[in-house]
Design a protein around this motif. Structure first.
Motif, PDB file in Angstrom:
ATOM      1  N   VAL A  61       0.720  -1.295   0.001  1.00  0.00           N
ATOM      2  CA  VAL A  61       0.044  -0.022  -0.040  1.00  0.00           C
ATOM      3  C   VAL A  61       0.748   1.215   0.014  1.00  0.00           C
ATOM      4  CG1 VAL A  61      -1.705   1.403   1.557  1.00  0.00           C
ATOM      5  CG2 VAL A  61      -2.024  -0.899   0.883  1.00  0.00           C
ATOM      6  N   LEU A  62       1.944   1.175   0.858  1.00  0.00           N
ATOM      7  CA  LEU A  62       2.863   2.384   0.776  1.00  0.00           C
ATOM      8  C   LEU A  62       3.437   2.547  -0.651  1.00  0.00           C
ATOM      9  CD1 LEU A  62       5.050   1.775   3.928  1.00  0.00           C
ATOM     10  CD2 LEU A  62       3.315   3.741   3.694  1.00  0.00           C
ATOM     11  N   THR A  63       3.430   1.635  -1.465  1.00  0.00           N
ATOM     12  CA  THR A  63       3.886   1.776  -2.949  1.00  0.00           C
ATOM     13  C   THR A  63       3.064   2.113  -4.067  1.00  0.00           C
ATOM     14  OG1 THR A  63       5.671  -0.005  -2.600  1.00  0.00           O
ATOM     15  CG2 THR A  63       5.097   0.665  -4.758  1.00  0.00           C
ATOM     16  N   SER A  64       1.729   1.333  -3.633  1.00  0.00           N
ATOM     17  CA  SER A  64       0.704   1.588  -4.675  1.00  0.00           C
ATOM     18  C   SER A  64      -0.045   2.921  -4.391  1.00  0.00           C
ATOM     19  CB  SER A  64       0.270   0.242  -4.530  1.00  0.00           C
ATOM     20  OG  SER A  64      -0.956   0.224  -3.772  1.00  0.00           O
ATOM     21  N   GLY A  65      -0.079   3.142  -3.031  1.00  0.00           N
ATOM     22  CA  GLY A  65      -1.129   4.345  -2.481  1.00  0.00           C
ATOM     23  C   GLY A  65      -2.679   3.871  -2.900  1.00  0.00           C
ATOM     24  N   LYS A  66      -2.819   2.491  -2.918  1.00  0.00           N
ATOM     25  CA  LYS A  66      -4.137   2.180  -3.135  1.00  0.00           C
ATOM     26  C   LYS A  66      -4.703   1.165  -1.999  1.00  0.00           C
ATOM     27  CE  LYS A  66      -4.096   2.587  -7.929  1.00  0.00           C
ATOM     28  NZ  LYS A  66      -4.315   2.038  -9.260  1.00  0.00           N
ATOM     29  N   LEU A  67      -6.070   1.317  -1.520  1.00  0.00           N
ATOM     30  CA  LEU A  67      -6.630   0.626  -0.470  1.00  0.00           C
ATOM     31  C   LEU A  67      -6.604  -1.043  -0.978  1.00  0.00           C
ATOM     32  CD1 LEU A  67      -8.824   0.561   1.915  1.00  0.00           C
ATOM     33  CD2 LEU A  67     -10.144  -0.174   0.281  1.00  0.00           C
ATOM     34  N   GLN A  68      -6.169  -1.845  -0.059  1.00  0.00           N
ATOM     35  CA  GLN A  68      -6.063  -3.348  -0.392  1.00  0.00           C
ATOM     36  C   GLN A  68      -6.947  -4.124   0.489  1.00  0.00           C
ATOM     37  OE1 GLN A  68      -3.806  -4.866  -2.836  1.00  0.00           O
ATOM     38  NE2 GLN A  68      -3.717  -2.750  -3.750  1.00  0.00           N
ATOM     39  N   LYS A  69      -7.676  -4.815  -0.020  1.00  0.00           N
ATOM     40  CA  LYS A  69      -8.489  -5.746   0.790  1.00  0.00           C
ATOM     41  C   LYS A  69      -8.039  -7.329   0.191  1.00  0.00           C
ATOM     42  CE  LYS A  69     -12.693  -5.310   2.044  1.00  0.00           C
ATOM     43  NZ  LYS A  69     -13.886  -5.134   2.181  1.00  0.00           N
ATOM     44  N   VAL A  70      -7.137  -7.988   0.952  1.00  0.00           N
ATOM     45  CA  VAL A  70      -6.429  -9.147   0.505  1.00  0.00           C
ATOM     46  C   VAL A  70      -6.401 -10.101   1.514  1.00  0.00           C
ATOM     47  CG1 VAL A  70      -5.401  -7.972  -1.663  1.00  0.00           C
ATOM     48  CG2 VAL A  70      -4.159  -8.162   0.739  1.00  0.00           C
ATOM     49  N   THR A  71      -5.916 -11.244   1.317  1.00  0.00           N
ATOM     50  CA  THR A  71      -5.485 -12.384   2.272  1.00  0.00           C
ATOM     51  C   THR A  71      -4.027 -12.634   1.963  1.00  0.00           C
ATOM     52  OG1 THR A  71      -7.639 -13.235   2.191  1.00  0.00           O
ATOM     53  CG2 THR A  71      -5.829 -14.738   3.296  1.00  0.00           C
ATOM     54  N   PRO A  72      -2.932 -12.230   2.853  1.00  0.00           N
ATOM     55  CA  PRO A  72      -1.655 -12.269   2.645  1.00  0.00           C
ATOM     56  C   PRO A  72      -1.313 -13.874   2.629  1.00  0.00           C
ATOM     57  CG  PRO A  72      -1.808 -10.954   4.511  1.00  0.00           C
ATOM     58  CD  PRO A  72      -3.555 -11.465   3.993  1.00  0.00           C
ATOM     59  N   THR A  73      -0.192 -13.847   1.694  1.00  0.00           N
ATOM     60  CA  THR A  73       0.243 -15.297   1.357  1.00  0.00           C
ATOM     61  C   THR A  73       1.711 -15.349   2.342  1.00  0.00           C
ATOM     62  OG1 THR A  73       1.535 -14.576  -0.570  1.00  0.00           O
ATOM     63  CG2 THR A  73      -0.687 -15.756  -0.684  1.00  0.00           C
ATOM     64  N   THR A  74       2.065 -14.256   2.826  1.00  0.00           N
ATOM     65  CA  THR A  74       3.422 -14.327   3.674  1.00  0.00           C
ATOM     66  C   THR A  74       2.905 -13.417   4.954  1.00  0.00           C
ATOM     67  OG1 THR A  74       4.296 -12.630   2.441  1.00  0.00           O
ATOM     68  CG2 THR A  74       4.961 -14.478   1.736  1.00  0.00           C
ATOM     69  N   GLY A  75       3.997 -13.382   5.922  1.00  0.00           N
ATOM     70  CA  GLY A  75       3.982 -12.445   7.048  1.00  0.00           C
ATOM     71  C   GLY A  75       3.122 -12.803   8.098  1.00  0.00           C
ATOM     72  N   GLN A  76       3.159 -11.939   9.283  1.00  0.00           N
ATOM     73  CA  GLN A  76       2.332 -12.200  10.475  1.00  0.00           C
ATOM     74  C   GLN A  76       0.913 -12.704  10.450  1.00  0.00           C
ATOM     75  OE1 GLN A  76       3.957 -12.218  13.406  1.00  0.00           O
ATOM     76  NE2 GLN A  76       2.117 -13.057  14.355  1.00  0.00           N
ATOM     77  N   TYR A  77       0.380 -11.796   9.214  1.00  0.00           N
ATOM     78  CA  TYR A  77      -1.179 -12.491   8.948  1.00  0.00           C
ATOM     79  C   TYR A  77      -1.282 -13.194   7.657  1.00  0.00           C
ATOM     80  CZ  TYR A  77      -1.552  -9.062  12.634  1.00  0.00           C
ATOM     81  OH  TYR A  77      -1.550  -8.407  13.897  1.00  0.00           O
ATOM     82  N   LYS A  78      -0.520 -13.961   7.547  1.00  0.00           N
ATOM     83  CA  LYS A  78      -0.372 -15.139   6.431  1.00  0.00           C
ATOM     84  C   LYS A  78      -1.814 -15.760   6.334  1.00  0.00           C
ATOM     85  CE  LYS A  78       1.681 -19.334   4.327  1.00  0.00           C
ATOM     86  NZ  LYS A  78       2.688 -19.977   4.432  1.00  0.00           N
ATOM     87  N   GLY A  79      -2.784 -16.003   5.646  1.00  0.00           N
ATOM     88  CA  GLY A  79      -3.890 -16.417   5.455  1.00  0.00           C
ATOM     89  C   GLY A  79      -5.203 -15.920   6.134  1.00  0.00           C
ATOM     90  N   VAL A  80      -4.941 -14.848   6.537  1.00  0.00           N
ATOM     91  CA  VAL A  80      -5.999 -14.004   7.354  1.00  0.00           C
ATOM     92  C   VAL A  80      -6.501 -12.642   6.626  1.00  0.00           C
ATOM     93  CG1 VAL A  80      -6.468 -12.837   9.380  1.00  0.00           C
ATOM     94  CG2 VAL A  80      -4.903 -14.717   9.494  1.00  0.00           C
ATOM     95  N   PRO A  81      -7.692 -12.565   6.196  1.00  0.00           N
ATOM     96  CA  PRO A  81      -8.214 -11.406   5.328  1.00  0.00           C
ATOM     97  C   PRO A  81      -7.669  -9.812   6.147  1.00  0.00           C
ATOM     98  CG  PRO A  81      -9.762 -12.920   5.534  1.00  0.00           C
ATOM     99  CD  PRO A  81      -8.734 -13.420   6.429  1.00  0.00           C
ATOM    100  N   VAL A  82      -7.281  -9.095   5.440  1.00  0.00           N
ATOM    101  CA  VAL A  82      -6.720  -7.934   6.048  1.00  0.00           C
ATOM    102  C   VAL A  82      -7.231  -6.830   5.180  1.00  0.00           C
ATOM    103  CG1 VAL A  82      -4.776  -8.729   7.211  1.00  0.00           C
ATOM    104  CG2 VAL A  82      -4.545  -7.697   4.973  1.00  0.00           C
ATOM    105  N   ILE A  83      -7.410  -5.560   5.745  1.00  0.00           N
ATOM    106  CA  ILE A  83      -7.783  -4.612   4.704  1.00  0.00           C
ATOM    107  C   ILE A  83      -6.685  -3.246   5.441  1.00  0.00           C
ATOM    108  CG2 ILE A  83      -9.647  -3.671   6.547  1.00  0.00           C
ATOM    109  CD1 ILE A  83     -10.936  -2.418   4.122  1.00  0.00           C
ATOM    110  N   VAL A  84      -5.996  -2.787   4.418  1.00  0.00           N
ATOM    111  CA  VAL A  84      -4.885  -1.596   4.596  1.00  0.00           C
ATOM    112  C   VAL A  84      -5.233  -0.428   3.807  1.00  0.00           C
ATOM    113  CG1 VAL A  84      -2.586  -1.008   4.433  1.00  0.00           C
ATOM    114  CG2 VAL A  84      -3.310  -3.488   5.056  1.00  0.00           C
ATOM    115  N   ALA A  85      -5.280   0.767   4.512  1.00  0.00           N
ATOM    116  CA  ALA A  85      -5.506   2.019   3.692  1.00  0.00           C
ATOM    117  C   ALA A  85      -4.194   2.871   3.654  1.00  0.00           C
ATOM    118  CB  ALA A  85      -6.632   2.683   4.520  1.00  0.00           C
ATOM    119  N   PRO A  86      -3.969   3.602   2.627  1.00  0.00           N
ATOM    120  CA  PRO A  86      -3.008   4.561   2.534  1.00  0.00           C
ATOM    121  C   PRO A  86      -3.542   6.048   3.291  1.00  0.00           C
ATOM    122  CG  PRO A  86      -4.244   4.622   0.283  1.00  0.00           C
ATOM    123  CD  PRO A  86      -4.708   3.446   1.143  1.00  0.00           C
ATOM    124  N   LEU A  87      -2.626   6.585   3.937  1.00  0.00           N
ATOM    125  CA  LEU A  87      -2.559   7.895   4.406  1.00  0.00           C
ATOM    126  C   LEU A  87      -1.880   8.834   3.279  1.00  0.00           C
ATOM    127  CD1 LEU A  87      -3.211   6.153   6.958  1.00  0.00           C
ATOM    128  CD2 LEU A  87      -2.357   8.220   8.260  1.00  0.00           C
TER     129      LEU A  87
END
Length: 140
Positions: A61-87
């Motif tokens: 999101v820091l790179t794209s500047g766009k809201l993301q509603k996804v399920t990460p395949t890596t990281g702390q929340y792998k396999g858990v749906p997250v929503i991330v918004a840019p400021l």
């Protein structure tokens, strides 16, 4: 008077007041945040569990500047749906990102509706369910 300023160089401690408020408002769902220039925080169960945090979706999101509603395949929340918004700043440049576990992503309403008839048949054994004679208005 206290004043907090978030910027592209905001540190983990700068995020604590706002992220704790968000964490409380969303029923203590995990909340994460970071600025472009510094790692941020991860809050779970009312405490800061990581004060040097960055996750793959925050970075995206820091790179794209766009809201993301996804399920990460890596990281702390792998396999858990997250929503991330840019400021974004006044010029529209992304300077930070805030994310949380997306409970709406856990239940895919469209898929549920597609399978509703099958689910009703499995639960009731017949369609429609309940049968007209079993409905509340039939008992009045």
């Amino acid at each position: 008077m206290n004043r907090y300023i978030l910027s592209d160089q905001a540190e983990a401690t700068d995020w604590i007041p706002i992220c704790m408020a968000i964490h409380e408002m969303v029923g203590k769902l995990p909340v994460t945040a970071r600025s472009v220039g510094k790692p941020g925080i991860r809050i779970e169960e009312g405490i800061v569990v990581d004060a040097d945090y960055s996750g793959p979706i925050l970075e995206e999101v820091l790179t794209s500047g766009k809201l993301q509603k996804v399920t990460p395949t890596t990281g702390q929340y792998k396999g858990v749906p997250v929503i991330v918004a840019p400021l974004k700043d006044e010029e529209g440049n992304t300077f930070a990102a805030v994310g949380l576990v997306d409970i709406t992503g856990i239940f895919d309403l469209a898929t549920l509706m597609e399978h509703q008839s099958t689910i009703i048949k499995q639960v009731c054994g017949k369609d429609p369910c309940p049968l007209p004679t079993e409905q509340i208005r039939a008992k009045r």
